[in-house]
Design a protein around this motif. Structure first.
Motif, PDB file in Angstrom:
ATOM      1  N   UNK A 134     -55.401  72.067   2.457  1.00 18.00           N
ATOM      2  CA  UNK A 134     -56.040  71.467   1.312  1.00 18.00           C
ATOM      3  C   UNK A 134     -54.970  70.734   0.502  1.00 18.00           C
ATOM      4  N   UNK A 135     -55.248  69.490   0.182  1.00 17.35           N
ATOM      5  CA  UNK A 135     -54.342  68.703  -0.642  1.00 17.35           C
ATOM      6  C   UNK A 135     -54.774  68.835  -2.089  1.00 17.35           C
ATOM      7  N   UNK A 136     -53.807  69.038  -2.981  1.00 16.16           N
ATOM      8  CA  UNK A 136     -54.087  69.122  -4.407  1.00 16.16           C
ATOM      9  C   UNK A 136     -53.260  68.091  -5.152  1.00 16.16           C
ATOM     10  N   UNK A 137     -53.836  67.602  -6.237  1.00 14.50           N
ATOM     11  CA  UNK A 137     -53.116  66.701  -7.133  1.00 14.50           C
ATOM     12  C   UNK A 137     -52.666  67.491  -8.348  1.00 14.50           C
ATOM     13  N   UNK A 138     -51.496  67.156  -8.868  1.00  9.07           N
ATOM     14  CA  UNK A 138     -50.956  67.797 -10.061  1.00  9.07           C
ATOM     15  C   UNK A 138     -51.079  66.829 -11.227  1.00  9.07           C
ATOM     16  N   UNK A 139     -51.514  67.320 -12.361  1.00 11.73           N
ATOM     17  CA  UNK A 139     -51.543  66.512 -13.572  1.00 11.73           C
ATOM     18  C   UNK A 139     -50.539  67.131 -14.534  1.00 11.73           C
ATOM     19  N   UNK A 140     -49.419  66.430 -14.756  1.00 16.68           N
ATOM     20  CA  UNK A 140     -48.387  66.983 -15.637  1.00 16.68           C
ATOM     21  C   UNK A 140     -48.845  67.003 -17.086  1.00 16.68           C
ATOM     22  N   UNK A 141     -48.411  67.998 -17.826  1.00 18.13           N
ATOM     23  CA  UNK A 141     -48.747  68.099 -19.245  1.00 18.13           C
ATOM     24  C   UNK A 141     -47.935  67.116 -20.081  1.00 18.13           C
TER      25      UNK A 141
ATOM     26  N   UNK B 142     -42.726  60.651  -7.771  1.00 17.91           N
ATOM     27  CA  UNK B 142     -43.966  61.185  -7.233  1.00 17.91           C
ATOM     28  C   UNK B 142     -44.939  60.039  -6.945  1.00 17.91           C
ATOM     29  N   UNK B 143     -45.930  60.304  -6.096  1.00 22.29           N
ATOM     30  CA  UNK B 143     -46.933  59.313  -5.753  1.00 22.29           C
ATOM     31  C   UNK B 143     -48.117  59.456  -6.694  1.00 22.29           C
ATOM     32  N   UNK B 144     -48.381  58.407  -7.490  1.00 22.05           N
ATOM     33  CA  UNK B 144     -49.491  58.425  -8.452  1.00 22.05           C
ATOM     34  C   UNK B 144     -50.830  58.292  -7.723  1.00 22.05           C
ATOM     35  N   UNK B 145     -51.855  58.945  -8.270  1.00 23.63           N
ATOM     36  CA  UNK B 145     -53.197  58.921  -7.710  1.00 23.63           C
ATOM     37  C   UNK B 145     -54.167  58.275  -8.709  1.00 23.63           C
ATOM     38  N   UNK B 146     -55.315  57.738  -8.253  1.00 22.88           N
ATOM     39  CA  UNK B 146     -56.276  57.089  -9.152  1.00 22.88           C
ATOM     40  C   UNK B 146     -56.809  57.998 -10.259  1.00 22.88           C
ATOM     41  N   UNK B 147     -56.793  59.311 -10.042  1.00 20.57           N
ATOM     42  CA  UNK B 147     -57.299  60.260 -11.031  1.00 20.57           C
ATOM     43  C   UNK B 147     -56.296  60.504 -12.159  1.00 20.57           C
ATOM     44  N   UNK B 148     -55.097  59.949 -12.039  1.00 21.92           N
ATOM     45  CA  UNK B 148     -54.041  60.206 -13.014  1.00 21.92           C
ATOM     46  C   UNK B 148     -53.128  61.335 -12.587  1.00 21.92           C
ATOM     47  N   UNK B 149     -53.456  61.963 -11.486  1.00 18.04           N
ATOM     48  CA  UNK B 149     -52.637  63.041 -10.954  1.00 18.04           C
ATOM     49  C   UNK B 149     -51.508  62.505 -10.096  1.00 18.04           C
ATOM     50  N   UNK B 150     -50.711  63.424  -9.584  1.00 15.79           N
ATOM     51  CA  UNK B 150     -49.553  63.083  -8.768  1.00 15.79           C
ATOM     52  C   UNK B 150     -49.536  63.913  -7.498  1.00 15.79           C
ATOM     53  N   UNK B 151     -48.931  63.349  -6.460  1.00 13.37           N
ATOM     54  CA  UNK B 151     -48.515  64.145  -5.314  1.00 13.37           C
ATOM     55  C   UNK B 151     -47.027  64.356  -5.547  1.00 13.37           C
ATOM     56  N   UNK B 152     -46.640  65.541  -6.035  1.00 13.86           N
ATOM     57  CA  UNK B 152     -45.252  65.770  -6.432  1.00 13.86           C
ATOM     58  C   UNK B 152     -44.254  65.589  -5.292  1.00 13.86           C
ATOM     59  N   UNK B 153     -43.150  64.942  -5.605  1.00 14.13           N
ATOM     60  CA  UNK B 153     -42.011  64.793  -4.705  1.00 14.13           C
ATOM     61  C   UNK B 153     -41.043  65.928  -5.046  1.00 14.13           C
TER      62      UNK B 153
END
Length: 66
Positions: A1-8, A17-28
């Protein structure tokens, strides 16, 4: 399962990190802002799940009424 992280906190100019359309990231793992050494607090959600779609602007429920 892939998850996106949304930093505070907003990512800095050195974020790799790779930005996603939802505003989340795929952390590097080597990112100076979000990598393993820094280990910041982030909210997580399933990629392409209901929350991801809502954040990306497609905020309707799958298979049900909005």
């Amino acid at each position: 399962m892939i998850q996106h992280a949304i930093p505070y906190a907003a990512p800095g100019p050195g974020c790799s990190c790779t930005a996603q359309p939802c505003g989340g990231l795929l952390p590097d793992v080597e990112c100076p802002d979000h990598g393993h050494r820094k280990n910041p607090a982030m909210a997580w959600h399933v990629a392409d799940g209901e929350r991801c779609l809502q954040l990306a602007g497609g905020g309707h429920h799958r298979g049900g009424a909005a």
